[in-house]
Design an enzyme around this catalytic site. Structure first.
Site, PDB file in Angstrom:
ATOM      1  N   PHE A   8       0.816  -1.212   0.000  1.00  0.00           N
ATOM      2  CA  PHE A   8       0.000   0.000   0.000  1.00  0.00           C
ATOM      3  C   PHE A   8       0.852   1.266   0.000  1.00  0.00           C
ATOM      4  O   PHE A   8       1.839   1.361   0.726  1.00  0.00           O
ATOM      5  CB  PHE A   8      -0.892   0.044   1.242  1.00  0.00           C
ATOM      6  CG  PHE A   8      -1.950  -1.009   1.277  1.00  0.00           C
ATOM      7  CD1 PHE A   8      -3.240  -0.733   0.855  1.00  0.00           C
ATOM      8  CD2 PHE A   8      -1.665  -2.284   1.750  1.00  0.00           C
ATOM      9  CE1 PHE A   8      -4.227  -1.706   0.890  1.00  0.00           C
ATOM     10  CE2 PHE A   8      -2.649  -3.267   1.801  1.00  0.00           C
ATOM     11  CZ  PHE A   8      -3.935  -2.973   1.355  1.00  0.00           C
ATOM     12  N   ASP A   9       0.435   2.226  -0.796  1.00  0.00           N
ATOM     13  CA  ASP A   9       0.891   3.599  -0.628  1.00  0.00           C
ATOM     14  C   ASP A   9       0.144   4.147   0.590  1.00  0.00           C
ATOM     15  O   ASP A   9      -0.821   3.525   1.053  1.00  0.00           O
ATOM     16  CB  ASP A   9       0.563   4.400  -1.887  1.00  0.00           C
ATOM     17  CG  ASP A   9       0.931   5.860  -1.769  1.00  0.00           C
ATOM     18  OD1 ASP A   9       2.022   6.161  -1.236  1.00  0.00           O
ATOM     19  OD2 ASP A   9       0.128   6.712  -2.197  1.00  0.00           O
ATOM     20  N   MET A  10       0.543   5.292   1.113  1.00  0.00           N
ATOM     21  CA  MET A  10      -0.109   5.832   2.299  1.00  0.00           C
ATOM     22  C   MET A  10      -1.011   7.027   1.971  1.00  0.00           C
ATOM     23  O   MET A  10      -2.229   6.960   2.115  1.00  0.00           O
ATOM     24  CB  MET A  10       0.926   6.236   3.356  1.00  0.00           C
ATOM     25  CG  MET A  10       0.316   6.707   4.673  1.00  0.00           C
ATOM     26  SD  MET A  10       1.572   7.061   5.936  1.00  0.00           S
ATOM     27  CE  MET A  10       2.214   8.638   5.331  1.00  0.00           C
ATOM     28  N   ASP A  11      -0.391   8.126   1.550  1.00  0.00           N
ATOM     29  CA  ASP A  11      -1.157   9.346   1.305  1.00  0.00           C
ATOM     30  C   ASP A  11      -2.087   9.181   0.108  1.00  0.00           C
ATOM     31  O   ASP A  11      -1.652   8.849  -0.992  1.00  0.00           O
ATOM     32  CB  ASP A  11      -0.204  10.522   1.070  1.00  0.00           C
ATOM     33  CG  ASP A  11       0.577  10.873   2.325  1.00  0.00           C
ATOM     34  OD1 ASP A  11      -0.069  11.180   3.338  1.00  0.00           O
ATOM     35  OD2 ASP A  11       1.819  10.826   2.293  1.00  0.00           O
ATOM     36  N   VAL A 169      -1.237  -0.859  -4.294  1.00  0.00           N
ATOM     37  CA  VAL A 169      -2.414   0.005  -4.223  1.00  0.00           C
ATOM     38  C   VAL A 169      -1.928   1.448  -4.166  1.00  0.00           C
ATOM     39  O   VAL A 169      -1.263   1.847  -3.205  1.00  0.00           O
ATOM     40  CB  VAL A 169      -3.288  -0.325  -3.006  1.00  0.00           C
ATOM     41  CG1 VAL A 169      -4.604   0.453  -3.079  1.00  0.00           C
ATOM     42  CG2 VAL A 169      -3.558  -1.823  -2.922  1.00  0.00           C
TER      43      VAL A 169
END
Length: 214
Positions: A8-11, A169
């Site tokens: 996963f990316d965060m922002d 993602v």
């Protein structure tokens, strides 16, 4: 190939932070008579903090400002409202239940964000998400940030999974490009406010819950 891991990316993916960050940046620039456009900010999405600062400083210089941009921006972000930000207030819909489900199904989970590690740790702590991730990686660990695929290749190696067995993602053009260059299947969380080109993603989702179906 079966997807054995989800990275996963965060922002923009776990938290709806981009709209918050652009308002903070606009507020900073307005103090000095500069109106920062959404389009100018869009070009920084998915990049490391240092790359964002470099891009914004170019805008600062283009307006003929001679002051020390870095020092002024650091002083601005020293305000308590930034340090006291509760990221759980902008946690995206369906994040916890999706992570819990994927973990229960035996998928390896990782976070690969361009943000700094202190910021990542603050988000994970505020939102209570740290327990779900077997690897947490910051873009500042690398010489080049997204769209360079290095962060994704490194994260897959940390998980012990081939890149082609990973789903990434993402939401930004730079992030999607990085994951595709690493050979991963990419699910993009739809982002229309900044006119992000997500056409290179393999699929586009509205909420993270859709990952369960995929």
């Amino acid at each position: 190939m079966e997807m054995k891991a989800v990275i996963f990316d965060m922002d923009g993916v776990l938290i709806d932070s981009e709209i918050v960050y652009i308002e903070w940046e606009k507020e900073f620039f307005r103090q000095y008579g500069i109106e920062l456009s959404d389009e100018a900010y869009r070009k920084t999405l998915g990049h490391s903090d240092s790359d964002v600062e470099e891009a914004l400083e170019k805008i600062w210089r283009a307006y003929g400002r001679k002051e020390d941009f870095k020092a002024l921006r650091e002083a601005y972000y020293d305000a308590p409202k930034f340090h006291d930000m509760d990221y759980s207030m902008i946690l995206n819909d369906g994040v916890r239940e999706t992570l819990a489900y994927l973990k229960k199904m035996g998928k390896k989970l990782a976070l690969a964000s361009s943000s700094s590690m202190p910021e990542i740790e603050k988000v994970l702590g505020d939102c209570g998400l740290a327990e779900y991730f077997q690897a947490v990686v910051s873009g500042e660990q690398f010489d080049e940030s997204k769209p360079n695929p290095g962060i994704y290749l490194y994260t897959a190696e940390e998980l012990g999974v081939l890149p082609e067995a990973c789903m990434a993602v993402e939401d930004s053009e730079a992030g999607i490009a990085a994951a595709k260059a690493a050979g991963m299947y990419v699910a993009a969380k739809r982002e229309e406010r900044f006119r992000v080109d997500q056409s290179q993603a393999d699929t586009v989702i509205e909420t993270l819950r859709e990952l369960i179906g995929i």
